[in-house]
Design a protein around this motif. Structure first.
Motif, mmCIF file in Angstrom:
data_model
loop_
_atom_site.group_PDB
_atom_site.id
_atom_site.type_symbol
_atom_site.label_atom_id
_atom_site.label_comp_id
_atom_site.label_asym_id
_atom_site.label_seq_id
_atom_site.Cartn_x
_atom_site.Cartn_y
_atom_site.Cartn_z
ATOM 1 N N ARG A 1 28.977 33.972 49.497
ATOM 2 C CA ARG A 1 28.586 32.575 49.256
ATOM 3 C C ARG A 1 27.465 32.488 48.225
ATOM 4 O O ARG A 1 27.445 31.571 47.400
ATOM 5 N N GLU A 2 26.568 33.444 48.249
ATOM 6 C CA GLU A 2 25.510 33.476 47.233
ATOM 7 C C GLU A 2 26.088 33.811 45.855
ATOM 8 O O GLU A 2 25.711 33.214 44.846
ATOM 9 N N LEU A 3 26.993 34.758 45.817
ATOM 10 C CA LEU A 3 27.612 35.159 44.550
ATOM 11 C C LEU A 3 28.421 34.025 43.940
ATOM 12 O O LEU A 3 28.416 33.822 42.713
ATOM 13 N N PHE B 1 35.211 32.081 38.328
ATOM 14 C CA PHE B 1 34.819 33.200 39.186
ATOM 15 C C PHE B 1 35.865 34.316 39.105
ATOM 16 O O PHE B 1 35.530 35.493 38.933
ATOM 17 N N CYS B 2 37.144 33.955 39.207
ATOM 18 C CA CYS B 2 38.228 34.944 39.166
ATOM 19 C C CYS B 2 38.322 35.638 37.813
ATOM 20 O O CYS B 2 38.673 36.824 37.737
ATOM 21 N N TYR B 3 38.022 34.903 36.739
ATOM 22 C CA TYR B 3 38.187 35.438 35.388
ATOM 23 C C TYR B 3 36.918 36.087 34.839
ATOM 24 O O TYR B 3 36.882 36.475 33.670
ATOM 25 N N THR B 4 35.884 36.219 35.646
ATOM 26 C CA THR B 4 34.643 36.869 35.208
ATOM 27 C C THR B 4 34.553 38.230 35.882
ATOM 28 O O THR B 4 34.219 38.319 37.073
ATOM 29 N N PRO B 5 34.869 39.314 35.163
ATOM 30 C CA PRO B 5 34.925 40.625 35.815
ATOM 31 C C PRO B 5 33.661 41.021 36.570
ATOM 32 O O PRO B 5 33.755 41.611 37.648
ATOM 33 N N ASP B 6 32.480 40.696 36.036
ATOM 34 C CA ASP B 6 31.252 41.046 36.748
ATOM 35 C C ASP B 6 31.240 40.451 38.157
ATOM 36 O O ASP B 6 30.851 41.115 39.123
ATOM 37 N N LEU B 7 31.658 39.189 38.273
ATOM 38 C CA LEU B 7 31.661 38.514 39.564
ATOM 39 C C LEU B 7 32.813 38.995 40.442
ATOM 40 O O LEU B 7 32.635 39.221 41.646
ATOM 41 N N ALA B 8 34.001 39.135 39.853
ATOM 42 C CA ALA B 8 35.162 39.553 40.637
ATOM 43 C C ALA B 8 35.012 40.973 41.169
ATOM 44 O O ALA B 8 35.419 41.277 42.297
ATOM 45 N N VAL B 9 34.431 41.856 40.363
ATOM 46 C CA VAL B 9 34.177 43.219 40.826
ATOM 47 C C VAL B 9 33.206 43.200 42.006
ATOM 48 O O VAL B 9 33.440 43.838 43.044
ATOM 49 N N GLU B 10 32.125 42.454 41.857
ATOM 50 C CA GLU B 10 31.133 42.402 42.930
ATOM 51 C C GLU B 10 31.732 41.810 44.198
ATOM 52 O O GLU B 10 31.493 42.317 45.306
ATOM 53 N N ALA B 11 32.511 40.750 44.081
ATOM 54 C CA ALA B 11 33.127 40.141 45.263
ATOM 55 C C ALA B 11 34.056 41.122 45.967
ATOM 56 O O ALA B 11 34.090 41.186 47.202
ATOM 57 N N THR B 12 34.809 41.895 45.196
ATOM 58 C CA THR B 12 35.720 42.875 45.785
ATOM 59 C C THR B 12 34.973 43.974 46.515
ATOM 60 O O THR B 12 35.405 44.451 47.571
#
Length: 336
Positions: free
Chosen positions: A30-32, A42-53
């Motif tokens: 939720r913070e991310l 969010f889905c198309y930003t690798p930095d965010l998607a990697v961290e979420a995964t």
């Protein structure tokens, strides 16, 4: 370990991962999520998607991760207006004429997803599997025609019944798009692939044959011509149709929803690896009833090729500590 099981081996303890294991039930997610202005960004930003995964992989002893993305990146990449309304879900410009959709630029549009997968494969330990995925053509078409989910997907069912040849053109395009998307994910580093037919339950027998089984079978054949990663099929709510789905699509494993009886699941397991099928509501509720449900699944399916998972995605209401409890119990119950 997961790949071995998907190929038909029995491994103890059984591998565990959860659909939607990265998501809103986790406070760190939720913070991310606040760092992106929209869900698609969010889905198309690798930095965010990697961290979420990676977030649930740090918190829990999962044996596999699934790339953080969404099934609707496929129609978006084909040129259909797609967005997400906070608290309500996806919205698309309802599709009346598929001639406006095109594979031109499809691969380039989804490059961020493949970059995310490549970075994840480098970041994850070798023993942790990485899954890619797509929505099945029928499920994607239901959103594309109606512009949203719900209502037993009546608009898509009506369109398919009224003009099956026109609807077939949509399905054919999606078969090509989904196949390309899955192959690209495998080449980027995904160890296995899952095809989500989340609205299979809305189809009658003939529709299930044509729009689900036939379409997914074509995808399986196309993907297998390009890569040898195992493929999991999930025709949610297919009931007795699971048996035909396994026989006719050629998937390596079948993911089961929570309504599937244990005796039927064991019959399927004689032919294919089975994945599932804890009710996400039991995961939310916790307590002795959760333990009993986990034990029943492990005792019923633990002697064959089996991946412990939920019968659908994890609920927003899920207490994170309940996930820890389930993973620990599965490992203890299925240890050799």
């Amino acid at each position: 370990m997961l790949v071995q099981v998907l190929r038909g081996e029995r491994v103890g303890p059984a591998p565990v991962w959860f659909m939607r294991q990265a998501g809103r039930y986790l406070p760190e997610y939720r913070e991310l999520r606040k760092k992106a202005s929209s869900f698609l960004e969010f889905c198309y930003t690798p930095d965010l998607a990697v961290e979420a995964t990676l977030q649930p992989m740090r918190r829990y002893a999962f044996d596999a991760s699934i790339v953080f993305s969404d099934i609707l990146v496929v129609p978006h990449a084909l040129g259909q207006d797609t967005w997400f309304v906070e608290g309500e879900g996806p919205r698309l410009e309802p599709l009346s004429d598929p001639s406006g959709l095109s594979m031109k630029g499809f691969d380039a549009h989804l490059t961020p997803v493949y970059e995310t997968i490549s970075r994840l494969r480098e970041a994850l330990p070798p023993e942790k599997a990485l899954l890619g995925f797509c929505g099945a053509p029928w499920t994607l078409a239901t959103y594309m025609v109606a512009g949203k989910g719900g209502g037993e997907q009546f608009p898509a069912r009506k369109a398919a019944a009224r003009d099956p040849e026109a609807f077939q053109a949509i399905i054919d395009l999606l078969v090509e798009a989904c196949s390309r998307h899955l192959v690209a994910q495998a080449r980027a580093g995904a160890d296995a692939l899952q095809i989500f037919d989340s609205w299979a339950s809305a189809l009658d027998e003939d529709g299930f044959s044509r729009w689900s089984i036939q379409a997914i079978g074509e995808i399986v054949n196309k993907v297998r011509a390009e890569t040898n990663v195992p493929i999991i099929g999930f025709p949610r709510g297919a009931g007795a149709g699971y048996s035909r789905f396994v026989a006719e699509t050629g998937v390596d494993a079948v993911s089961l929803d929570w309504s599937v009886p244990m005796d039927f699941a064991r019959e399927l397991q004689q032919r294919v690896c089975v994945q599932g099928n804890l009710d996400p509501a039991r995961l939310v509720a916790g307590g002795p009833q959760l333990d009993a449900a986990v034990d029943r699944i492990c005792d019923g399916l633990g002697e064959g090729p089996f991946v412990f998972n939920l019968g659908h995605g994890i609920s927003l209401e899920t207490p994170p500590e309940h996930v820890t409890r389930v993973i620990r119990r599965v490992k203890e119950r299925t240890a050799r």
